[in-house]
Design a protein around this motif. Structure first.
Motif, PDB file in Angstrom:
ATOM      1  N   VAL A  57      44.044  37.893  53.417  1.00  0.00           N
ATOM      2  CA  VAL A  57      43.293  36.971  54.270  1.00  0.00           C
ATOM      3  C   VAL A  57      44.266  36.050  54.997  1.00  0.00           C
ATOM      4  CG1 VAL A  57      41.168  37.037  52.933  1.00  0.00           C
ATOM      5  CG2 VAL A  57      42.934  35.401  52.322  1.00  0.00           C
ATOM      6  N   GLY A  58      43.913  35.673  56.211  1.00  0.00           N
ATOM      7  CA  GLY A  58      44.828  34.892  57.036  1.00  0.00           C
ATOM      8  C   GLY A  58      44.608  33.395  56.936  1.00  0.00           C
ATOM      9  N   ASP A  59      44.622  32.866  55.725  1.00  0.00           N
ATOM     10  CA  ASP A  59      44.486  31.413  55.565  1.00  0.00           C
ATOM     11  C   ASP A  59      45.297  30.949  54.365  1.00  0.00           C
ATOM     12  OD1 ASP A  59      42.932  32.249  53.440  1.00  0.00           O
ATOM     13  OD2 ASP A  59      41.067  31.404  54.164  1.00  0.00           O
ATOM     14  N   TRP A  60      45.000  29.781  53.854  1.00  0.00           N
ATOM     15  CA  TRP A  60      45.763  29.151  52.783  1.00  0.00           C
ATOM     16  C   TRP A  60      45.724  29.950  51.485  1.00  0.00           C
ATOM     17  CZ3 TRP A  60      42.952  27.708  48.495  1.00  0.00           C
ATOM     18  CH2 TRP A  60      41.570  27.601  48.646  1.00  0.00           C
ATOM     19  N   ARG A  61      44.700  30.768  51.298  1.00  0.00           N
ATOM     20  CA  ARG A  61      44.614  31.558  50.059  1.00  0.00           C
ATOM     21  C   ARG A  61      45.731  32.586  49.963  1.00  0.00           C
ATOM     22  NH1 ARG A  61      38.594  33.361  50.725  1.00  0.00           N
ATOM     23  NH2 ARG A  61      39.331  33.320  52.860  1.00  0.00           N
ATOM     24  N   ALA A  62      46.158  33.139  51.106  1.00  0.00           N
ATOM     25  CA  ALA A  62      47.275  34.090  51.109  1.00  0.00           C
ATOM     26  C   ALA A  62      48.562  33.400  50.681  1.00  0.00           C
ATOM     27  CB  ALA A  62      47.429  34.707  52.493  1.00  0.00           C
ATOM     28  N   LEU A  63      48.795  32.210  51.212  1.00  0.00           N
ATOM     29  CA  LEU A  63      49.985  31.459  50.806  1.00  0.00           C
ATOM     30  C   LEU A  63      49.917  31.075  49.338  1.00  0.00           C
ATOM     31  CD1 LEU A  63      50.470  29.129  53.896  1.00  0.00           C
ATOM     32  CD2 LEU A  63      51.799  31.147  53.251  1.00  0.00           C
ATOM     33  N   LEU A  64      48.732  30.714  48.882  1.00  0.00           N
ATOM     34  CA  LEU A  64      48.564  30.363  47.473  1.00  0.00           C
ATOM     35  C   LEU A  64      48.850  31.556  46.575  1.00  0.00           C
ATOM     36  CD1 LEU A  64      47.704  28.001  45.626  1.00  0.00           C
ATOM     37  CD2 LEU A  64      45.378  28.892  45.759  1.00  0.00           C
ATOM     38  N   LEU A  65      48.391  32.721  46.965  1.00  0.00           N
ATOM     39  CA  LEU A  65      48.657  33.929  46.178  1.00  0.00           C
ATOM     40  C   LEU A  65      50.151  34.244  46.159  1.00  0.00           C
ATOM     41  CD1 LEU A  65      47.615  36.412  44.595  1.00  0.00           C
ATOM     42  CD2 LEU A  65      47.538  37.601  46.789  1.00  0.00           C
ATOM     43  N   GLU A  87      44.531  41.482  42.578  1.00  0.00           N
ATOM     44  CA  GLU A  87      44.583  40.102  43.068  1.00  0.00           C
ATOM     45  C   GLU A  87      44.320  40.043  44.567  1.00  0.00           C
ATOM     46  OE1 GLU A  87      47.756  38.972  39.594  1.00  0.00           O
ATOM     47  OE2 GLU A  87      48.467  39.173  41.653  1.00  0.00           O
ATOM     48  N   LEU A  88      44.820  41.005  45.299  1.00  0.00           N
ATOM     49  CA  LEU A  88      44.562  41.046  46.740  1.00  0.00           C
ATOM     50  C   LEU A  88      43.090  41.303  47.049  1.00  0.00           C
ATOM     51  CD1 LEU A  88      47.518  43.021  48.307  1.00  0.00           C
ATOM     52  CD2 LEU A  88      46.725  40.770  48.975  1.00  0.00           C
ATOM     53  N   PHE A  89      42.503  42.256  46.358  1.00  0.00           N
ATOM     54  CA  PHE A  89      41.128  42.619  46.662  1.00  0.00           C
ATOM     55  C   PHE A  89      40.134  41.529  46.279  1.00  0.00           C
ATOM     56  CE2 PHE A  89      42.060  47.451  46.552  1.00  0.00           C
ATOM     57  CZ  PHE A  89      42.556  47.375  47.840  1.00  0.00           C
ATOM     58  N   PHE A  90      40.438  40.744  45.264  1.00  0.00           N
ATOM     59  CA  PHE A  90      39.529  39.678  44.855  1.00  0.00           C
ATOM     60  C   PHE A  90      39.927  38.310  45.415  1.00  0.00           C
ATOM     61  CE2 PHE A  90      38.375  42.849  41.715  1.00  0.00           C
ATOM     62  CZ  PHE A  90      36.988  42.730  41.740  1.00  0.00           C
ATOM     63  N   LEU A  91      40.955  38.239  46.218  1.00  0.00           N
ATOM     64  CA  LEU A  91      41.366  36.972  46.818  1.00  0.00           C
ATOM     65  C   LEU A  91      40.290  36.371  47.727  1.00  0.00           C
ATOM     66  CD1 LEU A  91      43.674  34.931  46.994  1.00  0.00           C
ATOM     67  CD2 LEU A  91      44.538  36.207  48.958  1.00  0.00           C
ATOM     68  N   PRO A  92      39.542  37.156  48.506  1.00  0.00           N
ATOM     69  CA  PRO A  92      38.527  36.564  49.376  1.00  0.00           C
ATOM     70  C   PRO A  92      37.247  36.114  48.643  1.00  0.00           C
ATOM     71  CG  PRO A  92      39.235  38.697  50.222  1.00  0.00           C
ATOM     72  CD  PRO A  92      39.794  38.552  48.854  1.00  0.00           C
ATOM     73  N   LEU A  93      37.234  36.159  47.335  1.00  0.00           N
ATOM     74  CA  LEU A  93      36.049  35.797  46.564  1.00  0.00           C
ATOM     75  C   LEU A  93      35.590  34.382  46.898  1.00  0.00           C
ATOM     76  CD1 LEU A  93      34.349  37.185  44.367  1.00  0.00           C
ATOM     77  CD2 LEU A  93      35.754  36.049  42.678  1.00  0.00           C
ATOM     78  N   ARG A  94      34.257  34.219  47.062  1.00  0.00           N
ATOM     79  CA  ARG A  94      33.684  32.922  47.416  1.00  0.00           C
ATOM     80  C   ARG A  94      32.466  32.633  46.540  1.00  0.00           C
ATOM     81  NH1 ARG A  94      34.665  30.623  52.277  1.00  0.00           N
ATOM     82  NH2 ARG A  94      36.108  31.686  53.630  1.00  0.00           N
ATOM     83  N   PHE A  95      32.177  31.355  46.411  1.00  0.00           N
ATOM     84  CA  PHE A  95      30.938  30.931  45.754  1.00  0.00           C
ATOM     85  C   PHE A  95      29.802  31.071  46.768  1.00  0.00           C
ATOM     86  CE2 PHE A  95      33.857  28.388  43.061  1.00  0.00           C
ATOM     87  CZ  PHE A  95      33.414  28.819  41.822  1.00  0.00           C
TER      88      PHE A  95
END
Length: 143
Positions: free
Chosen positions: A91-99, A16-24
């Motif tokens: 990652v240092g944004d909202w995705r980290a909090l979401l995870l 989950e950590l490694f694929f958290l920065p995934l983007r379209f």
């Protein structure tokens, strides 16, 4: 079985950590202008509570039932801040909090529910045991 659940929690946290920065961005997903796609937060919100529930069914004690949640959280924090080679993977944004919220909060709610059910069942068993030891309690004598 508990060891397998703990290892599964740790492995899922790393994935989950490694694929958290995934983007379209057209590389792995369709190109939508680089919009973030934190699907692993959803996986954490579903998977971690299932691991906690399964551990609670093994033994309804807090150290056993909470072991997958503790392993998941420790893995996210350790690998997130002190990743491989000293890199910060989180990652240092909202995705980290979401995870973190998606993995920890639902699992904590499930843990509390399972512990409450276990305590309620133990209290019911104790009440039934006390009632069985006292003859005539709770029974009507013919009038």
């Amino acid at each position: 079985m508990l060891a397998l659940l703990v290892v599964d929690a740790a492995v899922s946290a790393v994935v989950e950590l490694f694929f958290l920065p995934l983007r379209f961005d057209g590389a792995l997903l369709p190109d939508l202008g680089g919009v973030p796609f934190p699907a692993t937060a959803v996986l954490a919100a579903v998977g971690t509570p299932l691991l906690v529930r399964t551990a609670a069914r093994l033994a309804p004690r807090l150290p056993v039932a909470g072991a997958p949640l503790a392993a998941w959280l420790a893995t996210v924090l350790v690998f997130g801040f002190f990743g491989p080679g000293g890199d910060a993977v989180l990652v240092g944004d909202w995705r980290a909090l979401l995870l973190l919220a998606g993995g920890a909060l639902p699992a904590a709610v499930v843990l509390g529910g399972e512990m409450g059910r276990a305590q309620q069942a133990a209290a019911q068993r104790a009440a039934d045991h006390d009632a069985a030891r006292r003859p005539g309690v709770g029974t009507r004598t013919g009038a």
